[in-house]
Design a protein around this motif. Sequence first.
Motif, PDB file in Angstrom:
ATOM      1  N   UNK B 176       0.876  -1.163   0.166  1.00 61.42           N
ATOM      2  CA  UNK B 176      -0.101   0.146  -0.065  1.00 61.42           C
ATOM      3  C   UNK B 176       0.908   1.276  -0.041  1.00 61.42           C
ATOM      4  N   UNK B 177       0.348   2.233  -0.745  1.00 64.26           N
ATOM      5  CA  UNK B 177       1.231   3.590  -0.830  1.00 64.26           C
ATOM      6  C   UNK B 177       0.341   4.662  -0.980  1.00 64.26           C
ATOM      7  N   UNK B 178       0.763   5.677  -0.564  1.00 69.29           N
ATOM      8  CA  UNK B 178      -0.111   6.945  -0.491  1.00 69.29           C
ATOM      9  C   UNK B 178       0.503   8.112  -0.457  1.00 69.29           C
ATOM     10  N   UNK B 276       3.198   5.188  -8.247  1.00 69.04           N
ATOM     11  CA  UNK B 276       2.911   4.289  -7.045  1.00 69.04           C
ATOM     12  C   UNK B 276       2.623   2.851  -7.754  1.00 69.04           C
TER      13      UNK B 276
END
Lengths: 751, 293
Positions: B176-178, B276
């Motif tokens: 997960x990446x934000x 991302x």
Amino acid sequence: MSLTPAELTSAVSGGIGSSPQRPDGNLKVRGEFAYASDLWHEDMIWGATLRSPHPYARIVSIDLTEALQVPGVYAVLTHQDVPGQNRYGLEHKDQPVLAEEVVRYQGEPVALVGADHPETAQRAMKRIKVEYEVLTPVVDMETAADDTPLHPGGNLVRHVPVRRGDQHAEAEVVVTGRYEVGMQDQAFLGPESGLAVPDEEGGVDLYIATQWLHVDQAQVAAALGLPLEQVRLTLSGVGGAFGGREDLSMQVHACLLALHTGKPTKMVYNREESFYGHVHRHPAVLYYEHGADHTGRLVYVKARIYLDGGAYASSTGAVVANAATLGVGPYDVDNVTVDCWGVYTNNPPCGAMRGFGAVQAGFAYESQMDKLAEALGMDPVDLRIVNAMSEGSVMPTGQVIDSAAPVAQLLKLVKDKPMPPLSTVVDLRDMPGGVSNTTHGEGVVRGVGYAVGIKNICFSEGYDDYSTARVRLQVINGEPAALAHTAAAEVGQGLVTIMQQIVRTELGVERVTILPMDTSIGNGGSTSASRQTYVTGGAVKAACAAVREKLAKLAASRDLSAVDIAGTDLTGVDLAELLGDEVIDETVEWRHRATEPIDPETGQGNAHVQYGFAAHRAVVDVDVELGLVKVVELDCAQDVGKALNPQAVLGQIQGGSAQGLGLAVMEEIQTAGGKVRNPSFTDYLIPTVLDMPPMSIDVLELADPHAPYGVRGVGEPPTISSTPAIVAAIRAATGLALTRVPVRPEHITGT
Amino acid sequence: MDFLRPDTLAEALALKAQRPDAVPIAGGTDVMVELNFDHRRPAALLDLTRIAELRSWDADGDNGDTVRIGACVPYTRIIEELGERLPGLAMASRTVGSPQIRNRGTVGGNLGAASPAGDTHPVLLAADATVEAASTRGTRLIPATDFYLGVKRNALEPDELITAVHVPATRAPQQFSKVGTRNAMVIAVCSFAVALHPAQNRVGAAVGSAAPTPRRASAAEEFLSAELTSTNQWESPKPLLDSVKRRFGDLVAEAASPIDDVRGSAAYRKHALSVLARRTLGWAWQDYSGKVA
């Protein structure tokens, strides 16, 4: 709880030059310190403010009928209920307490409700019917002066020209640039709050979080139509200020409701309302042209600076003068042409914020210095050192710098610091994006940037800037004890600690009590312009000297005149024995040396009291693909004259640098058509612990012979050089021009 | 405003049936902000914090291969107790607010609010999670894919409460990446989750804060699943071609329909999502290759 803040007493050792514990430290750490939003009074009612939803509109009608019918409502007030002058302002009385015919910014107060509960007040407020005729707002600072006039005198608040030397000088190497600075907010954590308590003679006591009790008192009294002695202010707990509490917010409003209803009235803004309730840092557009010879020596600097003052003047005039007089930075330049304009628009009102005009200019002139270095093929620090001002240098105003100005030394100090190593293991907390897991090193490029800045300390341009201090000395329980009283606002910076340190040093006592700040004593001046340690510190020192004179007389009368009390260290004197039952109580008004107004055509004059300098080196890691920035190191060197409290000095430098970091990469109130788009801490971002790196700080103590103890104001200079150093480092990493702050990810990715 | 405090789930469901206008509250990190700012004034609040069964998780399914997380389990516990089993959900939970918020906030709340910017949504979508909704009429499982209907709108009926979320524990890599404009405590400008499902020869991928709802990047999922399957890479993984990662990133960006707003431009969001997607796929695949080899 008591409305009046507790006296702060501590009996520890620690005079000037040491870092004793703050007298309010334990309370604050334990969460027991009473801030203004904690104020409470039996039978109090709550005030709420109805604000304009429009940046510019004519008020056609206001119907209060339904609001008044809400059970629990005590009063609904409009401008017609302002008994005194419905105008206030720090420099120009141009701002209505409650709007009359027009509203000039989104969030302008239109009506007030006082009710038995904050919810009731909110409900009633929503039942006030205001009919507006919406007008086209003026929002462009560069064209505002020629646009629809928003005030009777037109939209130019102030123009300051500065002319020095040859106005037609030419140079071998010329660089030009246009720069923009977004609207920064002070983002103090304690929202605007206060409690007004009516007395039985038609007067009022106001307990309030502010930066300047006496200027509030004068404005509130004028609006209420009361003599000063019927409007008494006491400082409540202040949760940060940074310039944002120099103007009135709810001061008059709470007093109006209290006097109208006869009930103690509390007002406290929530975070969203706070964004509408105080002034911000002026956004700016700045055009610069730098000319230099092939060695890098500056031949001339020309600048045109526009500052957006928003709907009301606040302190725009003084901000304009700062940006103009400090507009070329801490450099020797013989030929200067600067024009700075502050204008009215329908954007949010802007006024004081840490750095006060010097921040906006600093971003532009330091960007220009980097651009010039590149054009010359020079190292950017070397270029700065070639041009660095020093003691004896002449400002563009003609003023000679007559104390230390170690600009070159500060630059060398930050340049010579060891570089941080490149990290070899992936720890997300060290990466651009942090634990949001956006990179494990991909796209990350390191950059290094430098900047130096200049800031005036204390009030300028001939302002009668002084502070009043009272010091009392007596024996309590067999022990000599001192008490100090001023009206100078403690807003979190630690003035209460400094006052105790000065009294301990001057009188040789340990037990020192700081009385709550209020208007029962004379003016302490504003907690701004990095001035309180200098001016109120100077006043406390002078009051102590007056006490020592009395001690000397006492000694003489007791035939102890062999002891030269006024001249020597008091540590050998038994104060308890000398004082006996005597109480010595002295009040002193103290002024720094006078300044002069500047010439309105040329900007010439000895406008400023003192100059402060700081330099930064920023090391950043930029994720060039995502446009995210991690400031790896932000090191600083600053001359503080004399560090009265070394720990507090470091705190100021860290905090000022952090606020500069915020402006560099995230902090901006975004507006569209005069409307604020992000009035919340969800969308107005301030740095967290993962954004602000540890700092290595060099503090120089080159005493200013004109200042008490040699002090030099500390709070603002680091805010000025921090921003351009960080942006220079991002430029170094990305190769981009980056002419606007805050730098957003889109500016780096080009999307 | 009534404050309803049931002690059991049965009581809570009965109250919700009687008072469909009651707003459930657990950690309060969303609801209380709305109340304090006067953005919302429900007729009643339904306090779920006394209901013990909502605060526990357990592994269910045939081989304990699905984790059922009670709606009131806070993020902190997901990070501490489920980091190994549900790596994607734990990663997303780490990016929620501050430690104080993570101590109180819950996945149930994230689902109830159904904000397009909610941090756990892309993971729930990519990981094939299902939302357990209960009412006095019974209990049903709603696939995450069908749960998000619009901005802050979800598939719950007025009498239903979210009781749990079921997340497959695939033992396969997830990421997960934000993106946010500061390095902690930030609302998503855009976010992305990827989950490998080797047992199904499939990849899950979803975007957050880049459309009216969190949504799966179906074309990207299909492209990559087909690519990996056709080249037999589930069994013998090889380093992914840059062209494959780029294509995957482009398809993820195409799945989004972002807007320009105060947090970022639509163009930036699409660009950032492609970056991302490329990076997280690279990390997940490297992890997978290591495990299989």
